[in-house]
Design a protein around this motif. Structure first.
Motif, mmCIF file in Angstrom:
data_model
loop_
_atom_site.group_PDB
_atom_site.id
_atom_site.type_symbol
_atom_site.label_atom_id
_atom_site.label_comp_id
_atom_site.label_asym_id
_atom_site.label_seq_id
_atom_site.Cartn_x
_atom_site.Cartn_y
_atom_site.Cartn_z
ATOM 1 N N THR A 1 26.653 -50.756 -65.619
ATOM 2 C CA THR A 1 27.774 -49.826 -65.572
ATOM 3 C C THR A 1 27.661 -48.426 -66.070
ATOM 4 O O THR A 1 26.570 -48.343 -66.877
ATOM 5 N N PRO B 1 26.710 -53.783 -59.803
ATOM 6 C CA PRO B 1 27.162 -52.371 -60.231
ATOM 7 C C PRO B 1 28.696 -52.467 -60.674
ATOM 8 O O PRO B 1 29.520 -52.886 -59.614
ATOM 9 N N VAL C 1 31.674 -49.807 -61.857
ATOM 10 C CA VAL C 1 32.191 -48.523 -62.278
ATOM 11 C C VAL C 1 33.499 -48.515 -62.676
ATOM 12 O O VAL C 1 34.352 -49.033 -62.039
ATOM 13 N N LYS D 1 25.495 -41.594 -58.022
ATOM 14 C CA LYS D 1 25.929 -43.106 -57.899
ATOM 15 C C LYS D 1 25.150 -43.678 -56.373
ATOM 16 O O LYS D 1 24.642 -44.731 -56.227
ATOM 17 N N LEU E 1 22.714 -46.688 -56.026
ATOM 18 C CA LEU E 1 23.101 -48.056 -55.193
ATOM 19 C C LEU E 1 22.178 -48.224 -54.017
ATOM 20 O O LEU E 1 21.882 -49.107 -53.762
ATOM 21 N N SER F 1 21.069 -55.779 -55.006
ATOM 22 C CA SER F 1 22.392 -55.997 -55.709
ATOM 23 C C SER F 1 23.502 -56.550 -54.792
ATOM 24 O O SER F 1 23.386 -56.561 -53.650
ATOM 25 N N LYS G 1 27.670 -56.029 -53.985
ATOM 26 C CA LYS G 1 28.860 -55.030 -53.708
ATOM 27 C C LYS G 1 29.227 -54.251 -54.825
ATOM 28 O O LYS G 1 29.610 -55.241 -55.744
ATOM 29 N N GLU G 2 29.327 -53.233 -55.149
ATOM 30 C CA GLU G 2 29.964 -52.409 -56.140
ATOM 31 C C GLU G 2 31.406 -52.885 -56.395
ATOM 32 O O GLU G 2 32.146 -53.163 -55.674
#
Length: 269
Positions: A150, A178, A180, A194, A198, A205, A207-208
């Motif tokens: 984060t 990730p 936020v 960002k 990403l 990773s 999905k955010e």
């Protein structure tokens, strides 16, 4: 070969951190530097303190081997320092090119008024040469499947820190998640930072996850960690920026009393 520094005061929380590190790096060749700051430089009983420290370190390693089992990939360097607690450990980490420093968190019943206990917070501030992993006392070792990262992306995430995060993801065969907190949505610099981050972690990773602040930032993070079954939380330490926002207003104190997963802190690079 990885150089892992574990600071110990022979308490249960510091042993738990050592145990966690030994399990986490079970399949990696490591030298564990187990460091005990046994006295100050001007202590008239320094020699006795060193002897007591040496005996305590021997017993600690014996206990670890008994609990974890003998691992031929692991070796131990037992170090008794006579110095200031935080500066001594930080200088040792830098001089010996530690790849990671591991610190045990205090149990909830031990916490008085500050994040991680006084010594741990001072170590986070002093150690700038490698990441710091904070291990809560009241957890059992479990496989890490999801590592949350984060940030508010006010600054670019340094390549060195991206590689460290990817290393932990590869070490544990886990996904980076990730997260936020939705604020400053129109900040172009944050958006670019960002996007760059990403893109860099895209292979590792998920999905955010973007969340509004529904009940304060601490509760937002804690809800996220709980609902997404996060096994490790990661942030970058900015002494005068994002992380300070968490230190101020008692936010990290609250995180410390409630966060039940290891906390990986990457140094500002």
């Amino acid at each position: 070969m990885l150089q892992i520094l574990v600071s110990t005061d022979f308490s249960n929380n510091s042993y738990n951190a050592l145990y966690y590190a030994a399990r986490l790096f079970m399949n990696k060749e490591c030298i564990f530097h187990i460091v005990n700051v046994c006295s100050t430089e001007n202590n008239p009983d320094m020699e006795k303190a060193k002897l007591d420290s040496s005996q305590g370190l021997d017993a600690l390693v014996h206990r670890l081997v008994r609990d974890v089992g003998e691992n031929k990939k692991h070796s131990f360097k037992k170090v008794s320092l006579c110095s200031d607690m935080t500066k001594g450990v930080a200088e040792y980490a830098k001089a010996n090119k530690a790849d990671l420093t591991v610190i045990g968190n205090k149990g909830q019943e031990e916490i008085k008024h500050i994040l991680f206990g006084n010594n741990a917070m001072q170590l986070v501030r002093e150690i700038t040469s490698c990441p710091v992993l904070i291990v809560p006392l009241e957890i059992d070792f479990k496989k890490v499947d999801k590592i949350a990262f984060t940030s508010n992306y006010a600054r670019p995430i340094a390549e060195k820190n991206i590689k460290a995060l990817q290393f932990f993801s590869g070490l544990t065969n886990s996904a980076i998640v990730p997260m936020v907190i939705e604020e400053n949505k129109d900040d172009r610099t944050a958006k670019k930072n960002k996007t760059d981050f990403l893109r860099a972690i895209s292979e590792n990773s998920s999905k955010e996850v973007a969340l509004p602040v529904f009940d304060g930032k601490v509760n937002t993070i804690l809800e996220f960690v709980d609902l997404w079954s996060i096994d490790m939380l990661c942030m970058v330490y900015y002494p005068h920026h994002f992380f300070l926002e968490f230190i101020g207003k008692g936010i990290i104190k609250e995180l410390n009393t409630k966060l039940k997963v290891p906390f990986l802190i990457l140094p500002n690079s």
